[in-house]
Write an enzyme that holds these catalytic residues in place. Structure first.
Site, PDB file in Angstrom:
ATOM      1  N   SER A  38       0.860  -1.192   0.000  1.00  0.00           N
ATOM      2  CA  SER A  38       0.000   0.000   0.000  1.00  0.00           C
ATOM      3  C   SER A  38       0.897   1.244   0.000  1.00  0.00           C
ATOM      4  CB  SER A  38      -0.922  -0.023   1.212  1.00  0.00           C
ATOM      5  OG  SER A  38      -0.152  -0.075   2.378  1.00  0.00           O
TER       6      SER A  38
ATOM      7  N   LYS B 203      -1.786   5.601  -5.265  1.00  0.00           N
ATOM      8  CA  LYS B 203      -2.895   5.402  -6.222  1.00  0.00           C
ATOM      9  C   LYS B 203      -3.712   6.671  -6.363  1.00  0.00           C
ATOM     10  CE  LYS B 203      -5.178   2.031  -4.433  1.00  0.00           C
ATOM     11  NZ  LYS B 203      -4.769   1.066  -3.448  1.00  0.00           N
TER      12      LYS B 203
ATOM     13  N   PRO C 152       7.596  -9.084  -8.024  1.00  0.00           N
ATOM     14  CA  PRO C 152       6.373  -8.740  -7.280  1.00  0.00           C
ATOM     15  C   PRO C 152       5.267  -8.206  -8.203  1.00  0.00           C
ATOM     16  CG  PRO C 152       8.311  -7.859  -6.159  1.00  0.00           C
ATOM     17  CD  PRO C 152       8.779  -8.390  -7.488  1.00  0.00           C
TER      18      PRO C 152
ATOM     19  N   CYS D  76     -10.246  25.855  13.518  1.00  0.00           N
ATOM     20  CA  CYS D  76     -11.236  25.048  14.238  1.00  0.00           C
ATOM     21  C   CYS D  76     -10.869  24.952  15.720  1.00  0.00           C
ATOM     22  CB  CYS D  76     -11.440  23.703  13.574  1.00  0.00           C
ATOM     23  SG  CYS D  76     -13.071  23.046  13.960  1.00  0.00           S
ATOM     24  N   LEU D  77     -10.372  23.794  16.211  1.00  0.00           N
ATOM     25  CA  LEU D  77      -9.974  23.759  17.619  1.00  0.00           C
ATOM     26  C   LEU D  77      -8.917  24.830  17.888  1.00  0.00           C
ATOM     27  CD1 LEU D  77     -10.152  22.375  20.412  1.00  0.00           C
ATOM     28  CD2 LEU D  77      -8.310  20.873  19.679  1.00  0.00           C
TER      29      LEU D  77
ATOM     30  N   MET E 291      -8.836  27.801  16.646  1.00  0.00           N
ATOM     31  CA  MET E 291      -9.576  29.046  16.895  1.00  0.00           C
ATOM     32  C   MET E 291     -10.198  29.018  18.293  1.00  0.00           C
ATOM     33  SD  MET E 291     -13.141  29.802  16.943  1.00  0.00           S
ATOM     34  CE  MET E 291     -14.268  31.119  16.509  1.00  0.00           C
TER      35      MET E 291
ATOM     36  N   ARG F 213     -18.350  20.229  16.782  1.00  0.00           N
ATOM     37  CA  ARG F 213     -19.584  20.243  17.564  1.00  0.00           C
ATOM     38  C   ARG F 213     -19.703  21.510  18.397  1.00  0.00           C
ATOM     39  NH1 ARG F 213     -21.604  15.136  17.353  1.00  0.00           N
ATOM     40  NH2 ARG F 213     -19.916  13.650  17.134  1.00  0.00           N
TER      41      ARG F 213
ATOM     42  N   HIS G 175     -12.848  25.130   8.302  1.00  0.00           N
ATOM     43  CA  HIS G 175     -11.594  24.524   7.827  1.00  0.00           C
ATOM     44  C   HIS G 175     -11.254  25.056   6.426  1.00  0.00           C
ATOM     45  CE1 HIS G 175     -11.038  21.295  10.859  1.00  0.00           C
ATOM     46  NE2 HIS G 175     -12.339  21.429  11.000  1.00  0.00           N
TER      47      HIS G 175
ATOM     48  N   GLU H 157      -8.630  24.849   4.883  1.00  0.00           N
ATOM     49  CA  GLU H 157      -7.680  23.964   4.178  1.00  0.00           C
ATOM     50  C   GLU H 157      -8.380  23.013   3.211  1.00  0.00           C
ATOM     51  OE1 GLU H 157      -8.488  23.818   7.360  1.00  0.00           O
ATOM     52  OE2 GLU H 157      -8.464  21.776   8.170  1.00  0.00           O
TER      53      GLU H 157
HETATM   54  N1  GLN Z   1     -13.181  19.458  18.956  1.00  0.00           N
HETATM   55  C1  GLN Z   1     -13.710  20.704  18.459  1.00  0.00           C
HETATM   56  C2  GLN Z   1     -15.212  20.605  18.220  1.00  0.00           C
HETATM   57  O1  GLN Z   1     -15.737  19.538  18.026  1.00  0.00           O
HETATM   58  C3  GLN Z   1     -12.980  21.158  17.218  1.00  0.00           C
HETATM   59  C4  GLN Z   1     -13.060  20.206  16.072  1.00  0.00           C
HETATM   60  C5  GLN Z   1     -12.035  20.444  15.004  1.00  0.00           C
HETATM   61  O2  GLN Z   1     -10.980  21.049  15.236  1.00  0.00           O
HETATM   62  N2  GLN Z   1     -12.276  19.955  13.816  1.00  0.00           N
HETATM   63  O3  GLN Z   1     -15.881  21.608  18.176  1.00  0.00           O
END
Ligand code: GLN
Length: 536
Positions: free
Chosen positions: A15, A19, A192, A383-384, A386, A464, A509, A511
């Site tokens: 692996s 691919k 192989p 995300c986290l 922030m 969440r 996100h 990214e």
């Molecule tokens: N754990 C955080 C939440 O659920 C941030 C999630 C994350 O960084 N994708 O809100």
């Protein structure tokens, strides 16, 4: 109207041969010839989707615009083709079985014994054809996860065999294998590959094209030998040699005519050359850059860079668009503390605080943020990341020593990050976060608005917990501004400290939508700010 063509990419020997990159590169080449192409990935595991998987298992969990938690290969597909994928582009064994079992319970197969063949294979085939059925795409390129011979991937391989039989010329099989170099013998070994192709033939599939992953140039003799043993034309034996950047792979594949071979096999006209000029321009900038910008990525999965795949690529693209090389330094948040922060962070031009879940490594993120704020280093919280920016600001500037997210401490008196009301009744873990693309309105004079060049953006989410708007005024009075807001729910999506050089946190996100030809503007601006800081 021409029929949709279906291309399958399987893998053998080992692996991690790439691919996904080969599939994405082929998509790019066909697109550059004016065709509409989509990439699909089948994952042989039983999880319904990778959303509940630990990143150490399969790397980052990618999110599509329609809110599907997906394999990280979909990120490659989007970065290469600049085309959004959806839920239909990533299917697992779990989802196939779930669909079949749901149908059985509904009575769809009433009277019949439900079996792997034909019911599971029919469901797999339905999911392949679904992408071609709307006449949106000229080519559907489906990558089969795992390697040939795995018990898990057998139903997928059997479905490919059936589809090939049904579709004839409209179907092409590409098999990717590994050709090891034995240093002591100074030889590349094809055995192989021969065995792997035999394994495919045993299950009824004759590959049309072989792509050989190698660390050394493969001679024409070796190609001929592989061709002879595997019933493949020598011109359809293509090498995939290690290259410094994955973004060079489409060019390498084109040099060996992978796109033309696919067109010829599917009976499509081969006219002129693909328009790869924009892609080549990116590669030219990438190779011409001489100066380096150092960005630190603070997270707890840094031993496995695939856990941050889209962030790594977004930063790399952003550096390239700023005509700089990227020096990406992974900083383990569990190992970061006040006594080593100067050593680990002091020489950085910019700091990115990574997304994540749970308590582990969180204190290191606060250490990094305090250091970044006090030294005014450009800092990007995702995300986290922030959420940590908000918590650290509450602790250190608002003076709430116990400020926290209720994800980490349900009893905190200062729940500056808290669970949304709609999340409180949810007990299932899979697919229940705030997922997918949401609108966001930015304050016109904020850094993000200037970076995006608009005040109305749409970005993807996966979390969440949310900024607790009860504290909004207090933060604003203390200098942390809420500069991005969801127009429907008024949830805070972006924070910024305008008195600092570049201190921005985003709940979404960015990214996930940064591509080679269309880099995410906020990443580009963050790296620009880091370069400006470096050269100050
Ligand atoms: N754990 C955080 C939440 O659920 C941030 C999630 C994350 O960084 N994708 O809100």
């Amino acid at each position: 109207m021409v029929d949709t063509k279906y291309i399958f990419v399987t893998g053998g020997v080992v692996s991690s041969l790439g691919k996904g990159i080969i599939a994405a590169s082929l998509a790019r080449l066909l697109q550059a010839r004016g065709y509409k192409v989509t990439n699909q990935k089948f994952d042989p595991y039983i999880n319904i989707d990778p959303g509940t998987l630990n990143p150490y298992e399969h790397g980052e969990c990618y999110v599509t615009v329609d809110g599907h938690e997906a394999d990280l290969d979909l990120g490659h597909y989007e970065r290469f083709t600049n085309t959004p994928t959806t839920r239909a582009n990533n299917i697992t064994t779990g989802r196939i079985y779930q669909n079949v079992i749901d149908k059985e319970r509904r009575g769809d197969y009433l009277g019949k014994t439900v079996q792997i063949i034909p019911h599971i294979t029919d469901e797999i085939k339905r999911n392949v054809k679904l992408l071609g059925s709307k006449n949106e795409f000229d080519f559907v390129i489906t990558e089969i996860g795992g390697t040939v011979g795995d018990i898990e991937s057998l139903p997928f391989i059997e479905s490919v065999r059936q589809l090939r039989w049904e579709m004839g010329k409209n179907c092409v099989c590409i098999h990717l294998t590994y050709v090891p170099y034995i240093a002591a013998a100074k030889e590349l070994k094809t055995k192989p590959t021969q065995h792997s192709v035999k394994q495919l033939q045993e299950v009824g599939i004759q590959p049309d094209i072989l792509v050989l992953r190698t660390e050394h140039e493969i001679s024409s003799e070796v190609r001929k030998k592989v061709a002879l043993f595997c019933n493949v034309n020598p011109s359809a034996v293509i090498q995939s040699i290690d290259v410094p950047s994955i973004y060079e792979v489409p060019i390498k594949m084109h040099q060996q005519k992978l796109d033309e071979i696919v067109l010829a096999k599917t009976g499509m006209p081969i006219e002129g050359e693909p328009n790869l000029a924009p892609w080549e321009k990116f590669l030219h900038r990438m190779k011409s850059a001489t100066k380096t910008v150092s960005i630190g990525l603070v997270g707890k999965y840094v031993e496995l860079p695939d856990a941050y795949k889209s962030i790594n690529e977004s930063l790399f693209q952003a550096a390239t668009y700023n005509d700089y090389k990227l020096d990406l330094q992974y900083i383990h948040s569990e190992k970061l503390n006040e006594s080593n922060s100067d050593k680990l962070l002091g020489k950085l031009d910019g700091i990115l605080i990574a997304p994540g879940f749970g308590q582990r490594g969180i204190e290191g993120k606060f250490v990094a943020l305090k250091y970044a704020r006090e030294h005014d280093i450009p800092t990007f919280g995702v995300c986290l990341g922030m959420q940590c920016m908000v918590i650290e600001y509450a602790r250190d500037v608002l003076g709430y020593a116990d400020a926290n997210s209720t994800e980490m401490d349900v009893t905190t008196k200062h729940n500056v990050i808290d669970l949304m009301e709609s999340q409180k009744s949810i007990s299932n873990m899979g697919g229940t976060m705030r997922l997918g693309a949401y609108d966001c309105i930015l304050s016109p004079d904020s850094i993000p608005a200037k970076a995006y060049g608009t005040t109305h953006i749409r970005e993807r989410h996966r979390h969440r917990f949310e900024f607790n708007s009860d504290y909004r005024q207090e933060f604003e009075d203390a200098g942390m501004k809420c500069v991005g807001e969801n127009p429907d729910t008024h949830l805070v999506e972006v924070v910024e400290v305008p008195s600092l050089r570049w201190y921005v946190g985003v709940q979404y996100h960015p990214e996930y939508n940064s591509t080679v030809l269309n880099p995410n503007p906020l990443f580009v601006d963050f790296v620009r700010a880091a370069i400006e800081y470096k050269n100050k």
